[in-house]
Design a protein around this motif. Structure first.
Motif, short mmCIF file in Angstrom:
data_model
loop_
_atom_site.label_atom_id
_atom_site.label_comp_id
_atom_site.label_asym_id
_atom_site.label_seq_id
_atom_site.Cartn_x
_atom_site.Cartn_y
_atom_site.Cartn_z
N ARG A 14 0.81 -1.13 0.06
CA ARG A 14 -0.01 -0.01 0.05
C ARG A 14 0.89 1.25 -0.08
N SER A 15 2.36 1.21 -0.06
CA SER A 15 3.18 2.08 -0.06
C SER A 15 3.25 3.07 1.21
N GLU A 16 2.66 2.25 2.37
CA GLU A 16 2.79 3.05 3.64
C GLU A 16 4.10 2.76 4.32
N PRO A 18 8.27 2.51 3.00
CA PRO A 18 9.24 2.33 1.91
C PRO A 18 9.80 1.10 1.76
N THR A 21 12.71 -1.70 -3.67
CA THR A 21 12.30 -2.34 -4.77
C THR A 21 13.10 -2.74 -5.78
#
Length: 119
Positions: A14-16, A18, A21
């Protein structure tokens, strides 16, 4: 084991939180482990809410399963691990020491990892 939508991998999806990646497509996210056990130590997760391998293999669509397996191979190749070898680990539930209730595999390589079965 019930899926916990507040687990750390769900928060990363959810990109809450970091993450480092290294790969992403419609079905898969891969990122660097924050406590690496090898020169290359990546976590590869499906984007769907699956608790473990049994859950993933039973409920994921054919497209998700194929995408996940192909992503593992592609990630290994991108990191040149297919040239010398690597290890895939999936810890399943309590006895398998699974820490996060979201299906994932550890991809380790970059050096000789030794035998996991030596006493």
């Amino acid at each position: 084991m019930a899926y916990d939508s507040d687990n750390i991998f769900a928060k990363i999806l959810r990109s809450e939180i970091p993450a480092g990646t290294v790969f992403e497509n419609d079905h898969v996210l891969a990122f660097r482990d924050i406590a690496p056990k090898a020169p290359v130590h990546l976590l590869i997760i499906p984007k769907g809410a699956y608790t473990d391998f049994a859950d993933f293999s039973a409920r994921a669509s054919d497209a998700e399963i194929v995408a996940f397996n192909r992503a593992v191979g592609e990630i290994a190749t991108r990191h040149k691990l297919d040239e010398t070898g690597y290890r895939l680990i999936a810890n399943i539930r309590e006895d398998g020491c699974q820490e996060v209730p979201h299906y994932h595999v550890h991809l380790l390589g970059g050096e000789n990892l030794g035998s996991p079965f030596k006493n």
